[in-house]
Scaffold this active site. Structure first.
Site, short mmCIF file in Angstrom:
data_model
loop_
_atom_site.label_atom_id
_atom_site.label_comp_id
_atom_site.label_asym_id
_atom_site.label_seq_id
_atom_site.Cartn_x
_atom_site.Cartn_y
_atom_site.Cartn_z
CB SER A 175 -0.48 -4.45 4.40
OG SER A 175 -1.41 -5.39 4.03
CG ASP A 203 -0.88 -1.99 -0.84
OD1 ASP A 203 -0.44 -1.91 0.32
OD2 ASP A 203 -1.61 -2.93 -1.21
CD GLU A 210 -3.33 -3.94 1.95
OE1 GLU A 210 -3.59 -4.59 2.96
OE2 GLU A 210 -2.18 -3.50 1.73
#
Ligand SMILES: *[C@@H]1O[C@H](CO)[C@@H](O)[C@H](O)[C@H]1NC(C)=O
Ligand SMILES: *[C@@H]1O[C@H](CO)[C@@H](O)[C@H](O)[C@H]1NC(C)=O
Ligand SMILES: *[C@@H]1O[C@H](CO)[C@@H](O)[C@H](O)[C@H]1NC(C)=O
Ligand SMILES: *[C@@H]1O[C@H](CO)[C@@H](O)[C@H](O)[C@H]1NC(C)=O
Ligand SMILES: *[C@@H]1O[C@H](CO)[C@@H](O)[C@H](O)[C@H]1NC(C)=O
Ligand SMILES: *[C@@H]1O[C@H](CO)[C@@H](O)[C@H](O)[C@H]1NC(C)=O
Ligand SMILES: *[C@@H]1O[C@H](CO)[C@@H](O)[C@H](O)[C@H]1NC(C)=O
Ligand SMILES: *[C@@H]1O[C@H](CO)[C@@H](O)[C@H](O)[C@H]1NC(C)=O
Length: 609
Positions: free
Chosen positions: A528, A311, A307
């Site tokens: 996400s 990002d 994640e």
């Protein structure tokens, strides 16, 4: 009842109470009580000496004033547009009434706490106490138990009821952790789009085809490399959202931030591999790391988070060379309850908020790809965290959140388990909005896929729907009521609140993102991916604003639902099934799957400068 009404009620009752603060301790009365939430069972008492950090929230009697400032300075048609507030101005507007401060102090001193054991947020609207569970049981007249989530085995130390002296009920809005049974998730599909490391034997030619687009000028203007239909790169997003060739500046007055929770670490080696492949001009550049509550910054490659990697690689890759920040915030439920682990936390958003609200300088755009089921966050706590996001907005910060990966459903990856029951013991079926996605002071980003045409994502389902906690804000009234008027009469009656804050606000690509993780390339998806992508383009828009000596965009929604609409690509196909229903459909105009659509940077830039 929604946030506006609630705040008003608090303010009104506060005025009547402020005249007479009883000096002696009054009898305890129940402050909050819940039915044991579905899926959790009581499994014992916490170990002796186990400590807990209590957060005591004092009312913010002038929050409605802060909110009206926020709406004025975020409305592009208002004369105060862009006149963001300072840290001190915001703190003044959320400061509790002195009588509340006195009443809480008197209570804590009489319970034997010394002044130095009592920590406070900058505006003194939160009191924090790290104390043994037994002490918390005394001052809240409650009993804590270890509760276990049967499906996952996660454990929490919680109570289902707590009390406060009667005279404190209007001086304390909430105390947590008590009744909060949330399980913060990364908003990434756990079934449909896990990180798939590339097969080592895979034909290298495919990569060559994909990455040649980086410098390929032979494409007709406006057309998008067909490889973007199967693999999303920074170059694809710049093409698709009409930003190819835009050059941002590395100016210290622009900035973009990415939040990290749940021990997700942003690995620098993976970032350089990504840059070398997809953003060669960014090679050797880095970001500013900030630890919150002793959050770690492991650079051990085998601990690199998917994640966090997704990002930072895409947000910073799109917005390069805008200066980037990554926060690693420690602490989360579910927490270990065995001996040796001596703390049990709240959802970590408020810890992160305390840290940011206490800073003079805050990045201008911030993306968060984590969330909870709204119903697992107690309403009083959700309102306060959301009010904290409003404070950041008032200071000129644009907040982007993923909308969730389970359509109107509950995020349970196994459809057979996707029951969509309410959490309150009554077992009603209900759509499952996500929080903070449902907070009206943030911009929520849904997911799309494919190019020509770009459609709502179907490999997982773009989270969307209507809040059960927050009423619909004025800025989206026209867009949402238009959508609702097109729905078949009575459809999904009882499954959602037609008056609730509707989300997402916007969308961006959400699947088949090629990232680097643990030294290998692979693909990943989820909203996400959508949130940091949208954030990257907002940072570029702020660059255009700052270059023309205008303030940053700040809280985006009043702009997006008015002037900004003309700079969005309306998405026309798809839906977001869940809870055993086909969910909502994508339509012309706003819809609860892809919001107003995806950004056209070129057009938005013309609008904002
Ligand atoms: C992209 O993929 C979708 C679904 O497979 C297809 O319908 C569409 O035509 C493709 N677009 C391009 C430009 O190849
Ligand atoms: C990055 O650093 C390496 C090694 O110092 C250097 O050879 C390379 O030119 C640098 N690249 C850029 C884009 O600055
Ligand atoms: C890196 O992390 C892995 C997994 O947590 C661990 O097994 C290994 O010992 C760590 N390596 C170093 C050098 O700390
Ligand atoms: C921006 O410039 C500063 C100062 O020259 C430098 O330290 C930083 O690495 C640059 N940031 C990026 C993202 O290029
Ligand atoms: C709700 O469902 C649970 C588990 O399926 C069951 O034990 C409980 O009795 C139900 N409660 C009500 C009020 O129907
Ligand atoms: C941002 O920085 C640039 C160059 O440092 C400066 O020209 C500009 O006035 C600044 N803009 C704002 C809004 O502060
Ligand atoms: C979605 O579209 C389908 C097919 O046109 C239609 O049958 C259904 O009622 C629509 N659902 C909603 C929620 O609008
Ligand atoms: C891209 O942005 C420019 C303005 O910078 C605009 O004129 C053009 O129409 C946009 N292209 C597309 C395909 O939207």
């Amino acid at each position: 009842m929604g946030v506006l009404n609630l705040k008003f009620t608090l303010f009104a009752s506060f005025l009547t109470l402020a005249v007479a603060v009883p000096q002696s301790i009054s009898p305890y009365l129940v402050k909050e009580e819940i039915l044991p939430p579905r899926g959790w069972v009581k499994s014992g008492k916490p170990a002796l000496g186990h400590t807990i950090t209590l957060r005591i929230g004092l009312p913010q009697p002038n929050f409605h004033v802060l909110e009206s400032h926020l709406y004025e300075i975020s409305d592009p048609d208002h004369e105060r547009y862009g006149n963001h507030l300072t840290k001190e101005e915001v703190e003044d507007l959320v400061r509790p009434h002195p009588d509340s401060l006195d009443a809480v102090n008197e209570w804590l001193y009489s319970a034997g706490f010394a002044a130095e054991e009592i920590n406070r947020s900058p505006a003194h609207d939160w009191v924090l106490l790290t104390i043994p569970v037994s002490k918390a049981e005394d001052i809240l007249d409650t009993t804590y138990h270890v509760w276990t989530h049967t499906a996952s085995g996660d454990s929490l130390i919680r109570s289902t009821r707590y009390s406060l002296p009667r005279h404190l009920h209007d001086h304390v809005e909430l105390v947590q952790p008590t009744t909060m049974f949330g399980r913060t998730k990364r908003e990434r599909s756990h079934i449909f789009a896990p990180f798939k490391a590339e097969d080592e034997d895979e034909d290298e030619d495919e990569d060559a085809a994909i990455f040649s687009t980086q410098t390929d000028t032979s494409l007709a203007s406006g057309s998008i490399d067909p490889s973007c239909n199967t693999t999303i790169t920074v170059s694809c997003l710049l093409q698709l959202y009409n930003a190819t060739g835009y050059e941002a500046l590395n100016k210290s007055n622009n900035s973009i931030g990415i939040t990290g929770y749940l021990e997700e670490y942003a690995n620098l080696q993976d970032l350089q591999s990504f840059y070398s492949e997809q953003r060669p001009d960014a090679l050797n550049s880095s970001f500013n790391f900030v630890s919150i509550k002793d959050g770690l910054n492991s650079q051990n490659l085998s601990e690199a988070g998917e994640e966090a990697g997704l990002d930072v690689q895409f947000a910073f890759g799109i917005s390069f060379p805008v200066p980037g920040t990554f926060w690693s915030t420690a602490g989360r439920p579910p927490f270990q309850t065995e001996e040796g682990y001596d703390e049990n936390s709240n959802e970590p958003y408020q810890d992160w908020l305390d840290s940011l609200l206490g800073s003079k300088e805050i990045p201008l755009v911030i993306s968060t790809s984590y969330g909870d089921d709204e119903q697992t966050v107690p309403k009083s706590y959700a309102l306060r965290v959301c009010a904290g996001f409003a404070q950041l907005g008032a200071r000129g910060v644009s907040l982007l959140f993923s909308s969730g990966d389970a359509g109107v459903g509950d995020g349970e990856s196994d459809p057979a388990k996707q029951t969509c029951f309410t959490n309150d013991g009554t077992n009603q079926t209900r759509f499952r909005p996500a929080f903070p996605a449902s907070c009206p002071y943030v911009t929520t980003v849904g997911g799309t896929e494919n190019v020509n045409p770009e459609v709502a994502v179907s490999s997982f389902f773009s989270g969307g729907g209507f809040s059960d906690y927050f009423v619909r804000p004025a800025y989206q009234e026209a867009a949402v009521s238009t959508y609702l008027s097109k729905l078949p009469r009575g459809l999904y009656q009882g499954l959602y609140d037609q008056e609730g804050r509707a989300f997402p606000d916007v969308a961006a690509q959400g699947d088949r993102f090629r990232i680097w993780n643990k030294g290998r390339a692979g693909k990943i998806g989820g909203t996400s991916a959508s949130s940091p992508t949208f954030a990257g383009f907002v940072a570029l828009l702020n660059d255009a604003r700052l270059k023309t000596n205008q303030p940053p965009l700040g809280f985006l929604n009043p702009f997006l639902y008015s002037k900004g609409r003309a700079g969005m690509n309306d998405i026309l196909d798809g839906s977001n099934p869940g809870c055993g229903t086909p969910g909502f459909n994508v339509t012309t105009g706003w819809d609860p799957v892809t919001g107003l659509g995806t950004p056209d940077f070129g057009k938005l830039k013309e609008i904002v400068i």
